[in-house]
Design a protein around this motif. Structure first.
Motif, PDB file in Angstrom:
ATOM      1  N   ILE A 211       2.962  10.771   6.283  1.00 46.06           N
ATOM      2  CA  ILE A 211       2.904   9.195   6.394  1.00 46.06           C
ATOM      3  C   ILE A 211       2.925   8.604   5.151  1.00 46.06           C
ATOM      4  O   ILE A 211       2.580   8.796   4.105  1.00 46.06           O
ATOM      5  CB  ILE A 211       1.484   8.903   6.960  1.00 46.06           C
ATOM      6  N   SER A 212       3.926   7.582   5.267  1.00 44.61           N
ATOM      7  CA  SER A 212       4.588   7.077   3.944  1.00 44.61           C
ATOM      8  C   SER A 212       3.575   5.537   3.780  1.00 44.61           C
ATOM      9  O   SER A 212       2.969   5.131   4.691  1.00 44.61           O
ATOM     10  CB  SER A 212       5.864   6.681   4.040  1.00 44.61           C
ATOM     11  N   ARG A 213       3.793   5.129   2.600  1.00 39.31           N
ATOM     12  CA  ARG A 213       3.283   3.911   2.485  1.00 39.31           C
ATOM     13  C   ARG A 213       3.840   2.858   3.151  1.00 39.31           C
ATOM     14  O   ARG A 213       3.283   1.934   3.797  1.00 39.31           O
ATOM     15  CB  ARG A 213       3.212   3.297   0.684  1.00 39.31           C
ATOM     16  N   ALA A 214       5.049   2.939   3.397  1.00 42.58           N
ATOM     17  CA  ALA A 214       5.951   1.887   4.095  1.00 42.58           C
ATOM     18  C   ALA A 214       5.321   1.989   5.651  1.00 42.58           C
ATOM     19  O   ALA A 214       5.416   0.882   6.396  1.00 42.58           O
ATOM     20  CB  ALA A 214       7.353   2.271   4.305  1.00 42.58           C
ATOM     21  N   ASP A 215       5.233   3.121   6.113  1.00 49.03           N
ATOM     22  CA  ASP A 215       4.507   3.342   7.525  1.00 49.03           C
ATOM     23  C   ASP A 215       3.193   2.539   7.572  1.00 49.03           C
ATOM     24  O   ASP A 215       2.919   1.669   8.509  1.00 49.03           O
ATOM     25  CB  ASP A 215       4.308   4.825   7.865  1.00 49.03           C
ATOM     26  N   ILE A 216       2.224   2.568   6.598  1.00 52.51           N
ATOM     27  CA  ILE A 216       1.011   2.098   6.586  1.00 52.51           C
ATOM     28  C   ILE A 216       1.171   0.396   6.572  1.00 52.51           C
ATOM     29  O   ILE A 216       0.391  -0.376   7.139  1.00 52.51           O
ATOM     30  CB  ILE A 216      -0.017   2.689   5.499  1.00 52.51           C
ATOM     31  N   TRP A 217       2.204  -0.035   5.567  1.00 50.34           N
ATOM     32  CA  TRP A 217       2.475  -1.330   5.551  1.00 50.34           C
ATOM     33  C   TRP A 217       2.668  -1.991   6.918  1.00 50.34           C
ATOM     34  O   TRP A 217       2.636  -2.943   7.197  1.00 50.34           O
ATOM     35  CB  TRP A 217       3.269  -1.641   4.425  1.00 50.34           C
ATOM     36  N   ALA A 218       3.634  -1.232   7.296  1.00 49.78           N
ATOM     37  CA  ALA A 218       4.249  -1.649   9.109  1.00 49.78           C
ATOM     38  C   ALA A 218       3.036  -1.802   9.906  1.00 49.78           C
ATOM     39  O   ALA A 218       2.973  -2.699  10.474  1.00 49.78           O
ATOM     40  CB  ALA A 218       5.294  -0.882   9.660  1.00 49.78           C
ATOM     41  N   LEU A 219       2.068  -0.620   9.813  1.00 49.49           N
ATOM     42  CA  LEU A 219       0.865  -0.907  10.800  1.00 49.49           C
ATOM     43  C   LEU A 219       0.246  -2.157  10.439  1.00 49.49           C
ATOM     44  O   LEU A 219      -0.411  -2.754  11.329  1.00 49.49           O
ATOM     45  CB  LEU A 219       0.340   0.454  10.515  1.00 49.49           C
ATOM     46  N   ALA A 220      -0.096  -2.028   9.277  1.00 51.61           N
ATOM     47  CA  ALA A 220      -0.886  -3.300   8.493  1.00 51.61           C
ATOM     48  C   ALA A 220      -0.199  -4.659   9.213  1.00 51.61           C
ATOM     49  O   ALA A 220      -1.052  -5.801   9.626  1.00 51.61           O
ATOM     50  CB  ALA A 220      -0.882  -3.377   7.212  1.00 51.61           C
ATOM     51  N   THR A 221       0.865  -4.773   9.276  1.00 47.46           N
ATOM     52  CA  THR A 221       1.593  -6.107   9.643  1.00 47.46           C
ATOM     53  C   THR A 221       1.256  -6.022  11.333  1.00 47.46           C
ATOM     54  O   THR A 221       0.977  -7.335  11.660  1.00 47.46           O
ATOM     55  CB  THR A 221       3.251  -5.838   9.683  1.00 47.46           C
ATOM     56  N   LEU A 222       1.453  -5.007  11.886  1.00 47.40           N
ATOM     57  CA  LEU A 222       1.204  -5.015  13.268  1.00 47.40           C
ATOM     58  C   LEU A 222      -0.354  -5.582  13.703  1.00 47.40           C
ATOM     59  O   LEU A 222      -0.700  -6.144  14.862  1.00 47.40           O
ATOM     60  CB  LEU A 222       1.795  -3.702  13.999  1.00 47.40           C
ATOM     61  N   HIS A 243       6.944   4.515  15.310  1.00 45.47           N
ATOM     62  CA  HIS A 243       7.414   5.859  14.852  1.00 45.47           C
ATOM     63  C   HIS A 243       6.730   5.670  13.369  1.00 45.47           C
ATOM     64  O   HIS A 243       6.398   4.817  12.748  1.00 45.47           O
ATOM     65  CB  HIS A 243       8.901   6.039  14.859  1.00 45.47           C
ATOM     66  N   VAL A 244       6.653   6.942  12.741  1.00 46.29           N
ATOM     67  CA  VAL A 244       6.605   7.007  11.399  1.00 46.29           C
ATOM     68  C   VAL A 244       7.561   7.829  10.675  1.00 46.29           C
ATOM     69  O   VAL A 244       8.427   8.289  11.458  1.00 46.29           O
ATOM     70  CB  VAL A 244       5.235   7.936  11.050  1.00 46.29           C
ATOM     71  N   GLY A 245       7.825   7.770   9.417  1.00 42.95           N
ATOM     72  CA  GLY A 245       9.020   8.464   8.592  1.00 42.95           C
ATOM     73  C   GLY A 245       9.723   7.476   7.846  1.00 42.95           C
ATOM     74  O   GLY A 245      10.792   7.949   7.239  1.00 42.95           O
ATOM     75  N   ARG A 246       9.147   6.236   7.616  1.00 47.18           N
ATOM     76  CA  ARG A 246       9.824   5.477   6.507  1.00 47.18           C
ATOM     77  C   ARG A 246       9.793   6.008   5.260  1.00 47.18           C
ATOM     78  O   ARG A 246       8.631   6.484   4.840  1.00 47.18           O
ATOM     79  CB  ARG A 246       9.148   4.169   6.810  1.00 47.18           C
ATOM     80  N   VAL A 247      10.693   5.795   4.422  1.00 49.13           N
ATOM     81  CA  VAL A 247      10.683   6.438   3.157  1.00 49.13           C
ATOM     82  C   VAL A 247      10.265   5.358   2.327  1.00 49.13           C
ATOM     83  O   VAL A 247      11.081   4.271   2.197  1.00 49.13           O
ATOM     84  CB  VAL A 247      12.285   6.980   2.874  1.00 49.13           C
ATOM     85  N   ASP A 248       9.587   5.744   1.449  1.00 50.55           N
ATOM     86  CA  ASP A 248       8.999   4.826   0.343  1.00 50.55           C
ATOM     87  C   ASP A 248      10.105   4.842  -0.758  1.00 50.55           C
ATOM     88  O   ASP A 248      10.889   5.677  -0.885  1.00 50.55           O
ATOM     89  CB  ASP A 248       7.794   5.073  -0.276  1.00 50.55           C
ATOM     90  N   CYS A 249      10.455   3.753  -1.658  1.00 56.24           N
ATOM     91  CA  CYS A 249      11.178   3.584  -2.594  1.00 56.24           C
ATOM     92  C   CYS A 249      10.841   4.437  -3.890  1.00 56.24           C
ATOM     93  O   CYS A 249       9.613   5.016  -3.769  1.00 56.24           O
ATOM     94  CB  CYS A 249      11.481   2.145  -2.997  1.00 56.24           C
ATOM     95  N   ALA A 250      11.597   4.975  -4.870  1.00 55.85           N
ATOM     96  CA  ALA A 250      11.311   5.689  -5.698  1.00 55.85           C
ATOM     97  C   ALA A 250      10.879   5.208  -7.054  1.00 55.85           C
ATOM     98  O   ALA A 250      10.303   5.857  -7.786  1.00 55.85           O
ATOM     99  CB  ALA A 250      12.534   6.835  -5.910  1.00 55.85           C
ATOM    100  N   ASN A 251      10.971   3.748  -7.014  1.00 53.71           N
ATOM    101  CA  ASN A 251      10.807   3.132  -8.572  1.00 53.71           C
ATOM    102  C   ASN A 251       9.890   1.971  -8.514  1.00 53.71           C
ATOM    103  O   ASN A 251      10.083   0.904  -8.769  1.00 53.71           O
ATOM    104  CB  ASN A 251      12.263   2.563  -8.748  1.00 53.71           C
ATOM    105  N   SER A 252       8.602   2.362  -7.947  1.00 54.35           N
ATOM    106  CA  SER A 252       7.390   1.558  -7.754  1.00 54.35           C
ATOM    107  C   SER A 252       6.223   2.471  -8.407  1.00 54.35           C
ATOM    108  O   SER A 252       6.301   3.471  -8.417  1.00 54.35           O
ATOM    109  CB  SER A 252       7.103   1.020  -6.599  1.00 54.35           C
ATOM    110  N   ASP A 253       5.117   1.795  -8.458  1.00 56.40           N
ATOM    111  CA  ASP A 253       3.928   2.445  -8.858  1.00 56.40           C
ATOM    112  C   ASP A 253       3.427   3.045  -7.420  1.00 56.40           C
ATOM    113  O   ASP A 253       3.928   2.792  -6.337  1.00 56.40           O
ATOM    114  CB  ASP A 253       2.945   1.528  -9.654  1.00 56.40           C
TER     115      ASP A 253
END
Length: 418
Positions: A211-222, A243-253
């Motif tokens: 589960i990625s951070r992007a997945d959780i952000w998407a869920l928080a939006t919903l 769905h899950v499987g969104r890929v987090d960027c590599a250049n963030s904290d």
């Protein structure tokens, strides 16, 4: 002879001798499951390793609670016949049933022979019986608890989700971009949930997917949208994570601050530009574009973040996701069957917001609601606002919007528009 006065004093003052000669309490060396452990079982055995310098342990009681803190069971443990290199005793609880998926809390109370006791720290673990589906449900529950305790986060999560997905939903937002001002608040708020559920090898092995951070952000939006809709909404309206499987960027904290610089849509888009942006960025048609703009039914625009003076929001009740936004851009309470009412709507006036003294914020042109709603109406104190992009849903500003003499974009210079 020495002990006789001690016994005498103890009897006189009602003291217990184990308080006179105070023994040390037991010590808990380790416990299992560890904090935020995940299990796919419908029961669990709790355990602690304990020691006591004054002798063997008398008993260990294991207490199990649900997420809300309601006690589910309290059972005596059983000492195990094992050789421990530290001379500690291993105590196990009975096999305790877990009635449903969710987060559980537990602790152990250790008693020595003198009834000295010590409590373990309250720990948590999570039961997931249905793989990734259970995980999403539990994450959603945690986000719902967060927004119910902090309802101001609902529109902030919607804004965070939209800004993240411009250019691709990758769980990263560049806070150096002024268009993202204020998004540190929802990013920080969702941070503990992100930390718990992402980059977790135990969870990934259990559910078969990360589960990625992007997945959780998407869920928080919903969740922000879901918890802002009226209770009597049609049953077919759902805000499920598909769905899950969104890929987090590599250049963030680790919290998602950073990533590539991305240009957000201008608040001064014309009708054609607005439709073109959503088609190019998300593949939206006209109906879908009009629909997504309705997210402005909730939330406000803070001048310190955006330059817009929109502290009262776009609509009179900026906490509920409904059709209020469309009512307002059509002029408020107009007769949808009366052509002239629709032509002369939306009863908005454009004003200039001078932010020249704020070096980090651009000056803006915005629309304020000019409709007379009556001095006795509690809404009379509210100054509602719209951007040019909002008004573009009901008026084509293509030939009327220009930069002013100071280069500030968005000025609408025509008397043909009310």
């Amino acid at each position: 002879m020495f002990f006789r006065p001690i016994y005498f004093l103890a009897s006189v003052f009602g003291l217990k001798l184990n308080h006179v000669f105070a023994e040390s309490p037991p010590s808990i060396l380790s416990s299992s499951p560890s904090p935020d452990h995940f299990t796919d079982s419908n029961s669990i055995i709790l355990q602690v390793r304990v020691t006591d310098a004054d002798g063997p342990i008398k008993n260990v009681k294991f207490l199990l609670f649900d997420r809300a803190g309601a006690k589910l069971s309290g059972e005596n443990g059983v000492k195990q016949d094992v050789d421990d290199p530290d001379g500690a005793e291993l105590w196990l609880s009975p096999d305790l049933p877990l009635p449903s998926d969710g987060q559980y809390k537990w602790k152990a109370i250790v008693f020595d022979k003198q009834n000295n006791k010590v409590n373990s720290n309250l720990s948590t673990f999570n039961a997931l019986s249905d793989g990734i589906s259970s995980a999403i449900t539990l994450i959603r529950n945690e986000i719902e608890e967060l927004v119910f305790s902090r309802p101001e986060l609902k529109p902030k999560f919607l804004r965070m989700g939209f800004h993240d997905c411009v250019g691709g939903c990758d769980g990263c937002i560049d806070l150096m971009n002024p268009d993202n001002n204020g998004l540190d608040i929802p990013i920080d708020a969702i941070g503990p949930i992100v930390k718990k559920w992402t980059n977790n090898e135990e969870l990934q092995n259990l559910v078969g997917s990360s589960i990625s951070r992007a997945d959780i952000w998407a869920l928080a939006t919903l969740v922000g949208a879901d918890t802002s809709t009226p209770a009597d909404r049609p049953a077919e309206i759902e805000f499920a994570l598909s769905h899950v499987g969104r890929v987090d960027c590599a250049n963030s904290d680790e919290f998602g601050v950073g990533g590539d610089h991305r240009s957000l849509p201008s608040p001064d888009l014309t009708t054609d530009e607005l439709l073109q942006f959503f088609e190019n960025e998300f593949g939206f048609d006209v109906d879908e574009t009009v629909c997504i703009m309705g997210a402005h039914s909730i939330g406000r625009a803070h001048r310190a973040n955006s330059g817009f003076d929109g502290n009262d929001g776009w609509v009179f009740n900026p906490t509920q996701l409904n059709s209020g936004y469309y009512d307002m851009i059509a002029g408020g309470s107009v007769d949808p069957d009366n052509f002239w009412d629709l032509v002369h709507a939306p009863a908005w006036d454009q004003v200039f917001v001078n932010n020249r003294q704020r070096l980090d914020i651009d000056s803006r042109y915005q629309w304020i609601h000019a409709k007379d709603i009556g001095v006795n109406d509690t809404r009379a104190d509210q100054t509602l606002f719209m951007t040019n992009a909002d008004i573009a849903l009901v008026r084509n500003l293509t030939d009327f919007m220009t930069d002013d003499e100071n280069g500030v974009p968005g000025k609408v210079d025509t008397c043909a528009f009310r």
